[in-house]
Scaffold this motif. Structure first.
Motif: not given
Lengths: 186, 252
Positions: A31-41
């Motif tokens: 889950a730590a990577t979720f925010a970053g992935q969502l942002f870049w997505l």
């Protein structure tokens, strides 16, 4: 089946080992990577959406519409030209038939006229010839009659002269004529 | 992290920070995942924007590609929703091209498959369902919720039917996201496992004779994965179209 089973079997053997991983386990569930992935997505997909909806899709759509219009115009032009050519060919055929009929009529007329002409000429010539023949016959007859008259005169003269020689005395013309006529009459 | 010398099929899904960025207290680092998202967008943009730049009536290669993509998605969309679905065309097109190029780029050795992360596929699925809900409610108001009330059902059965319809509607984004995620993840793991078998067998003395067997399988799987990469993008797109059709024409 094998394809489906293999990862499952594999996961069941690998996952426990990964659970102990210091990085936080199975990466897609970290889950730590979720925010970053969502942002870049959001950034990349948003950019793509704007580029596609504002630039690419209208442009490609316009190109295809233009092509369709071009093809349609060309097809319409071609069919119009074809119709025109067909009409022209039909007109030509009609004219040709008319000319043929005309020529036939002219030939017929000329033939009839020349036949009549020839007939007329022939009858004229024949009439002419007949007249000439009649004239010639008449002249022959006349000449013959004249000649016969002359013969009579000569005979009278000869008879008169013969009698003058024999008798020493010239007979009268009337007596000679009378004698000849009675001799000829038998 | 895997021990050196062993093959770790999960390692390829690891997110690595390339440029650490911190925004509003969240970790917004530019990662390998973000990099491949950017590459996917760049590839699609190259084909669609640069490819169509010449606007030729007789298209070149890149423009043909752009037109094929356009027609393919447009036919898929209008085939399901009819002409009125074309107002969602940019959305559906972007979705298909993003997922398709992300899946395909994931087939490059050493690349990262952004669609193998559930958060990405779930975000897409939620986006689709949000669009469906918003478009449906804007287009049909409360009428849109007739979607959950099938007609011709006896009154006593209606509550159950409504519950079933609601559950089926809610499960749509879940199945949509899990299908893509699962396919990409499983395929890449399978490829890596068979690749690992080849390497393991080669290092196993006499058994190395058997090494070509998993290699052949890996080759066959690679071909299959290319098919899956396209097919899952297509399935995602066509299901999106089906859901959008509900928003356009609610009522069974």
């Amino acid at each position: 089946m094998r394809r489906l089973l293999t990862p499952a079997l594999f996961l069941s053997s690998v996952l426990p080992a990964l659970a102990a991983d210091a990085e936080g386990g199975f990466p897609p569930f970290n889950a730590a990577t979720f925010a970053g992935q969502l942002f870049w997505l959001a950034v990349t997909f948003g950019t793509l959406y704007v580029l596609m909806s504002r630039i690419a899709l209208p442009r490609v759509g316009a190109i295809m519409a233009e092509r369709e219009a071009t093809i349609e115009t060309a097809l319409a032009q071609a069919s119009k030209a074809q119709a025109a050519a067909e009409a022209e060919a039909q007109g030509l055929e009609l004219a040709l038939a008319k000319a043929k009929a005309n020529a036939q009529a002219i030939a017929q007329e000329a033939r009839a006229k020349s036949a009549k002409d020839i007939e007329g000429k022939r009858s004229t010539v024949e009439k002419d010839l007949a007249a000439k023949m009649a004239a010639a016959e008449a002249s022959i007859n006349e000449t013959k009659a004249k000649a016969m008259g002359n013969v009579q005169d000569i005979a009278k003269d000869a008879v008169g002269a013969m009698i003058e020689q024999l008798t020493g005395k010239a007979p009268t013309a009337a007596a000679v004529t009378k004698a000849i006529t009675s001799a000829r009459g038998e | 992290m895997a021990q050196p010398g062993t093959i770790d099929p999960i390692h390829q899904f690891e997110i690595q920070k390339l440029v650490p960025i911190n925004l509003f207290g969240y970790d917004m680092s530019f990662t390998n995942s973000a990099l491949w998202m950017v590459i996917a967008v760049a590839v699609v943009t190259l084909v669609m924007v640069y490819g169509s730049a010449s606007r030729s009536i007789v298209p070149g290669r890149l423009q043909s590609l752009a037109e094929i993509a356009y027609e393919f998605v447009a036919n898929t969309l209008t085939g399901v929703t009819g002409r009125e679905g074309m107002k969602f065309f940019p959305f559906v097109f972007s979705l298909f091209m993003f997922v398709f190029s992300a899946n395909m780029l994931g087939m490059l050795p050493g690349s990262f498959t952004t669609t193998s992360h559930i958060i990405v596929t779930a975000a897409f699925a939620m986006l689709v369902i949000t669009v469906v809900l918003v478009a449906g409610i804007i287009g049909h108001g409360s009428h849109f919720f007739g979607l959950f009330v099938p007609s011709g059902v006896p009154g006593w059965l209606l509550p159950f039917m409504v519950v079933i319809e609601v559950v089926s509607f809610v499960s749509r984004p879940i199945s949509l996201s899990l299908r893509l995620f699962g396919n990409m993840l499983a395929g890449h793991i399978a490829l890596k496992v068979f690749g690992g078998f080849v390497a393991a067998l080669l290092g196993a003395g006499v058994a190395s004779i058997l090494a070509p067997l998993p290699l052949l399988l890996a080759i066959a799987l690679t071909a299959l994965e290319f098919l899956v990469a396209f097919l899952q993008a297509y399935v995602f797109t066509i299901l999106t179209c089906v859901y959008l059709n509900d928003a356009l024409h609610p009522g069974h």
